[in-house]
Design a protein around this motif. Structure first.
Motif, PDB file in Angstrom:
ATOM      1  N   VAL A 369       0.856  -1.196   0.000  1.00  0.00           N
ATOM      2  CA  VAL A 369       0.000   0.000   0.000  1.00  0.00           C
ATOM      3  C   VAL A 369       0.887   1.238   0.000  1.00  0.00           C
ATOM      4  O   VAL A 369       1.701   1.421   0.913  1.00  0.00           O
ATOM      5  CB  VAL A 369      -0.903   0.030   1.260  1.00  0.00           C
ATOM      6  CG1 VAL A 369      -1.845   1.229   1.209  1.00  0.00           C
ATOM      7  CG2 VAL A 369      -1.684  -1.261   1.414  1.00  0.00           C
ATOM      8  N   ILE A 370       0.733   2.073  -1.011  1.00  0.00           N
ATOM      9  CA  ILE A 370       1.507   3.317  -1.054  1.00  0.00           C
ATOM     10  C   ILE A 370       0.869   4.337  -0.124  1.00  0.00           C
ATOM     11  O   ILE A 370      -0.327   4.627  -0.220  1.00  0.00           O
ATOM     12  CB  ILE A 370       1.601   3.865  -2.482  1.00  0.00           C
ATOM     13  CG1 ILE A 370       2.551   2.983  -3.316  1.00  0.00           C
ATOM     14  CG2 ILE A 370       2.093   5.306  -2.489  1.00  0.00           C
ATOM     15  CD1 ILE A 370       2.788   3.455  -4.715  1.00  0.00           C
ATOM     16  N   THR A 371       1.682   4.883   0.797  1.00  0.00           N
ATOM     17  CA  THR A 371       1.202   5.861   1.770  1.00  0.00           C
ATOM     18  C   THR A 371       1.910   7.194   1.555  1.00  0.00           C
ATOM     19  O   THR A 371       2.923   7.264   0.855  1.00  0.00           O
ATOM     20  CB  THR A 371       1.467   5.367   3.206  1.00  0.00           C
ATOM     21  OG1 THR A 371       2.885   5.186   3.382  1.00  0.00           O
ATOM     22  CG2 THR A 371       0.767   4.042   3.472  1.00  0.00           C
ATOM     23  N   GLN A 398      -2.561   6.287  -1.068  1.00  0.00           N
ATOM     24  CA  GLN A 398      -3.088   7.062   0.051  1.00  0.00           C
ATOM     25  C   GLN A 398      -2.379   8.415   0.143  1.00  0.00           C
ATOM     26  O   GLN A 398      -1.194   8.487   0.453  1.00  0.00           O
ATOM     27  CB  GLN A 398      -2.879   6.243   1.324  1.00  0.00           C
ATOM     28  CG  GLN A 398      -3.541   6.789   2.549  1.00  0.00           C
ATOM     29  CD  GLN A 398      -3.173   5.904   3.730  1.00  0.00           C
ATOM     30  OE1 GLN A 398      -2.340   6.269   4.547  1.00  0.00           O
ATOM     31  NE2 GLN A 398      -3.749   4.718   3.797  1.00  0.00           N
ATOM     32  N   GLU A 399      -3.122   9.474  -0.101  1.00  0.00           N
ATOM     33  CA  GLU A 399      -2.532  10.810  -0.119  1.00  0.00           C
ATOM     34  C   GLU A 399      -2.321  11.355   1.296  1.00  0.00           C
ATOM     35  O   GLU A 399      -3.051  11.020   2.223  1.00  0.00           O
ATOM     36  CB  GLU A 399      -3.428  11.777  -0.899  1.00  0.00           C
ATOM     37  CG  GLU A 399      -3.491  11.480  -2.382  1.00  0.00           C
ATOM     38  CD  GLU A 399      -4.273  12.547  -3.131  1.00  0.00           C
ATOM     39  OE1 GLU A 399      -3.945  13.747  -2.964  1.00  0.00           O
ATOM     40  OE2 GLU A 399      -5.200  12.198  -3.858  1.00  0.00           O
ATOM     41  N   ALA A 402      -3.784  17.755   4.890  1.00  0.00           N
ATOM     42  CA  ALA A 402      -3.684  18.597   6.090  1.00  0.00           C
ATOM     43  C   ALA A 402      -4.387  17.950   7.275  1.00  0.00           C
ATOM     44  O   ALA A 402      -3.934  18.044   8.416  1.00  0.00           O
ATOM     45  CB  ALA A 402      -4.292  19.974   5.799  1.00  0.00           C
ATOM     46  N   LEU A 403      -5.485  17.274   7.016  1.00  0.00           N
ATOM     47  CA  LEU A 403      -6.226  16.615   8.094  1.00  0.00           C
ATOM     48  C   LEU A 403      -5.389  15.517   8.733  1.00  0.00           C
ATOM     49  O   LEU A 403      -5.357  15.360   9.950  1.00  0.00           O
ATOM     50  CB  LEU A 403      -7.532  16.035   7.550  1.00  0.00           C
ATOM     51  CG  LEU A 403      -8.427  15.297   8.550  1.00  0.00           C
ATOM     52  CD1 LEU A 403      -8.904  16.240   9.634  1.00  0.00           C
ATOM     53  CD2 LEU A 403      -9.619  14.668   7.843  1.00  0.00           C
ATOM     54  N   VAL A 404      -4.682  14.755   7.905  1.00  0.00           N
ATOM     55  CA  VAL A 404      -3.821  13.693   8.417  1.00  0.00           C
ATOM     56  C   VAL A 404      -2.708  14.291   9.276  1.00  0.00           C
ATOM     57  O   VAL A 404      -2.400  13.807  10.371  1.00  0.00           O
ATOM     58  CB  VAL A 404      -3.221  12.869   7.257  1.00  0.00           C
ATOM     59  CG1 VAL A 404      -2.193  11.874   7.772  1.00  0.00           C
ATOM     60  CG2 VAL A 404      -4.322  12.142   6.499  1.00  0.00           C
ATOM     61  N   GLY A 405      -2.099  15.384   8.810  1.00  0.00           N
ATOM     62  CA  GLY A 405      -1.023  16.013   9.560  1.00  0.00           C
ATOM     63  C   GLY A 405      -1.477  16.548  10.900  1.00  0.00           C
ATOM     64  O   GLY A 405      -0.827  16.338  11.925  1.00  0.00           O
ATOM     65  N   GLN A 406      -2.619  17.216  10.932  1.00  0.00           N
ATOM     66  CA  GLN A 406      -3.099  17.791  12.190  1.00  0.00           C
ATOM     67  C   GLN A 406      -3.507  16.703  13.171  1.00  0.00           C
ATOM     68  O   GLN A 406      -3.273  16.820  14.372  1.00  0.00           O
ATOM     69  CB  GLN A 406      -4.278  18.731  11.921  1.00  0.00           C
ATOM     70  CG  GLN A 406      -4.767  19.438  13.177  1.00  0.00           C
ATOM     71  CD  GLN A 406      -5.637  20.627  12.858  1.00  0.00           C
ATOM     72  OE1 GLN A 406      -5.436  21.325  11.868  1.00  0.00           O
ATOM     73  NE2 GLN A 406      -6.630  20.878  13.707  1.00  0.00           N
ATOM     74  N   GLY A 430      -9.597  14.969   3.355  1.00  0.00           N
ATOM     75  CA  GLY A 430      -8.727  14.221   4.264  1.00  0.00           C
ATOM     76  C   GLY A 430      -9.325  12.902   4.652  1.00  0.00           C
ATOM     77  O   GLY A 430      -8.635  11.877   4.721  1.00  0.00           O
ATOM     78  N   ARG A 431     -10.619  12.895   4.915  1.00  0.00           N
ATOM     79  CA  ARG A 431     -11.275  11.645   5.288  1.00  0.00           C
ATOM     80  C   ARG A 431     -11.303  10.679   4.101  1.00  0.00           C
ATOM     81  O   ARG A 431     -11.121   9.474   4.274  1.00  0.00           O
ATOM     82  CB  ARG A 431     -12.683  11.924   5.779  1.00  0.00           C
ATOM     83  CG  ARG A 431     -13.409  10.644   6.100  1.00  0.00           C
ATOM     84  CD  ARG A 431     -14.698  10.878   6.827  1.00  0.00           C
ATOM     85  NE  ARG A 431     -15.296   9.568   7.042  1.00  0.00           N
ATOM     86  CZ  ARG A 431     -15.924   9.189   8.118  1.00  0.00           C
ATOM     87  NH1 ARG A 431     -16.041  10.024   9.121  1.00  0.00           N
ATOM     88  NH2 ARG A 431     -16.439   7.987   8.220  1.00  0.00           N
ATOM     89  N   GLU A 432     -11.508  11.203   2.917  1.00  0.00           N
ATOM     90  CA  GLU A 432     -11.572  10.344   1.732  1.00  0.00           C
ATOM     91  C   GLU A 432     -10.263   9.575   1.532  1.00  0.00           C
ATOM     92  O   GLU A 432     -10.262   8.433   1.060  1.00  0.00           O
ATOM     93  CB  GLU A 432     -11.873  11.179   0.492  1.00  0.00           C
ATOM     94  CG  GLU A 432     -12.011  10.349  -0.780  1.00  0.00           C
ATOM     95  CD  GLU A 432     -12.177  11.208  -2.017  1.00  0.00           C
ATOM     96  OE1 GLU A 432     -12.364  10.638  -3.103  1.00  0.00           O
ATOM     97  OE2 GLU A 432     -12.105  12.446  -1.904  1.00  0.00           O
TER      98      GLU A 432
END
Length: 472
Positions: A369-371, A398-399, A402-406, A430-432
């Motif tokens: 899985v590419i993250t 998986q991109e 900003a949501l992931v970072g926060q 971010g959720r997508e």
């Protein structure tokens, strides 16, 4: 006239050795490491508790009617309001009619109601064939920083929101997954360590029964093994702030298992050390009590990771779209082949001599899985990686958003983030990123279960036909 230099020199020119020496401070002794570790420990606790309630425990936020109808239960908001009005015994949420908020426990109750009373063509509960065991999922790669823990945590949360019951087992002594899920682990006796010790002790007891029958002295069981025999899976499982996610946590002392397991193996060469976790899950009832058992592994192919891989039905291998991570992942697959082929060869030699069937490691499915994917910078290399790994590669990349970072800064998952702290587009995007990862994982999960169900049905048909033939 002195001509001024147009371009300044790089910062590593004209450094003064005497000034550099003045910045060094006194030489560092070993006690300084303890001081640094103590400071880091206090800082880690402070940072980890940013997402905690005042009582020092994590709390899962509530979910709005908009979120429930968009992401959790396939019903229209107006229909949900009608159902709540008609059934006052159902959770009514907090707030006004147009902006109600529900705990996840309440969402699960609503899901159960719709599963019993709703439209039969809608999926209110996720697919899980009756009578089949949970699926064990390992997230592994021996390169650190590839997104193993983040991927595992978000898959656990996605599955929980989808209605599955999940057991997460943290096998990394760094304990990052344990921090994300708010786990409290005092020592190695609250990790998987006693389960592994118990498995060894039970095999040693069996060996001692054979020795006793032959008139040989038994091998001693030390205090650790004796204590482990009194523990079971349930003794090390703890609840989390997610109502349908339980945890077996980790902490630094778990790393001791990497040294202790080979010592035990030397004392009893017949002990199948790779099967210890599998046996613990089976005997402890985890495969019946949960839908998914998710294993977060350390960044190394040690004995804990080998146990995780041997127990797994599904193996996910996260990696970034870079040459070094591609190269490392290729070496990881090579190491997996060498390790498990060696175990098979060693075990099957003895089995053939004893007239027993040979063993073979098999996984339902393995996917890389590419993250942390950046489409603007990494698409070409990601395409190359996809071409080489072929059908062992997830389609979705998986991109990083900003949501992931926060969420990472507050030691929380993106599903724990309140969408009101973002603009709607940022939250949705971010959720997508993880919704699509979960969708692809769920497809692997339900496909594996469906195939198992078909095989079980075929076996039952054969048994019935065989019984009929014998009766005739």
């Amino acid at each position: 006239m002195v001509r001024k230099q147009d371009t300044p020199l790089p910062p590593y020119f004209n450094l003064d050795p005497k000034a550099a020496a003045a910045k060094l401070g006194e030489p560092i002794d070993t006690a300084r490491f303890a001081k640094a570790a103590a400071f880091a420990g206090r800082g880690r606790d402070d940072l980890a508790k940013r997402g905690y309630a005042p009582d020092g425990r994590k709390r899962l936020r509530k979910f709005s009617t908009w979120e429930i109808c968009r992401y959790l239960i396939p019903v229209a908001p107006a229909h949900l309001r009608r159902v709540l009005n008609k059934h006052p015994d159902l959770p009514q949420g907090e707030g006004h009619a147009g902006a109600k908020w529900f705990s996840l426990e309440e969402v699960l109750r609503l899901r159960d109601h719709f599963a019993e009373e709703g439209v039969s063509t809608k999926e209110y509960r996720p697919y899980r064939p009756e009578g089949l065991p949970a699926k064990v999922v390992a997230v592994a790669n021996f390169k650190g920083g590839v997104g193993k823990t983040s991927t595992a945590a978000h898959l656990a949360m996605s599955a929980a929101l989808d209605g599955y019951k999940v057991l997460v087992i943290d096998l990394d002594s760094q304990g990052s997954m344990t921090s994300i899920l708010g786990g409290q682990v005092a020592d190695e006796w609250q990790t998987v360590f006693p389960l592994l010790a118990r498995d060894y002790a039970r095999h040693l007891q069996q060996e001692n029964a054979v020795r006793e029958a032959a008139g040989d002295p038994p091998a001693p069981l030390d205090e650790t093994l004796t204590e482990a025999l009194d523990l079971s899976l349930g003794d090390v499982v703890q609840k989390t702030h997610w109502p349908n996610i339980d945890l077996i946590g980790a902490q630094l002392n778990l790393y001791w298992a990497e040294f202790q397991i080979p010592v035990w193996r030397m004392g009893l060469k017949s002990w199948p050390l790779w099967d210890a976790l599998t046996a613990a899950l089976d005997e402890g009832g985890a495969l019946d009590d949960y839908d998914i058992v998710l294993l977060d592994t350390p960044p190394a192919l040690g004995y804990l990771t080998i146990n995780a891989l041997a127990a797994a039905d599904i193996l996910l291998v996260p990696l970034g779209a870079s040459f070094l991570e591609f190269d490392s992942t290729g070496r990881f697959f090579d190491m997996l082949y060498s390790t498990f082929a060696s175990i098979e060869e060693g075990e099957n030699g003895a089995r053939r001599r004893s007239g027993l069937p040979e063993m073979k490691f098999e996984w339902d499915v393995v996917r890389a899985v590419i993250t942390r994917f950046d489409a603007a910078q990494q698409t070409d290399l990601a395409n190359v990686i996809q071409a080489y790994f072929g059908d062992m590669m997830n389609a979705y990349r998986q991109e990083y958003t900003a949501l992931v970072g926060q969420a990472g800064e507050s030691v929380s998952g993106i599903y724990e983030a309140d969408y009101r702290n973002f603009n709607r587009e940022t939250y949705t995007r971010g959720r997508e990123a993880f919704d699509r990862t979960y969708a692809e994982f769920k497809e692997l999960l339900i496909g594996s279960w469906w195939r198992d169900a078909q095989m079980a049905e075929a076996d039952r048909t054969k048994e019935a036909e065989h019984g009929t033939a014998q009766t005739a």
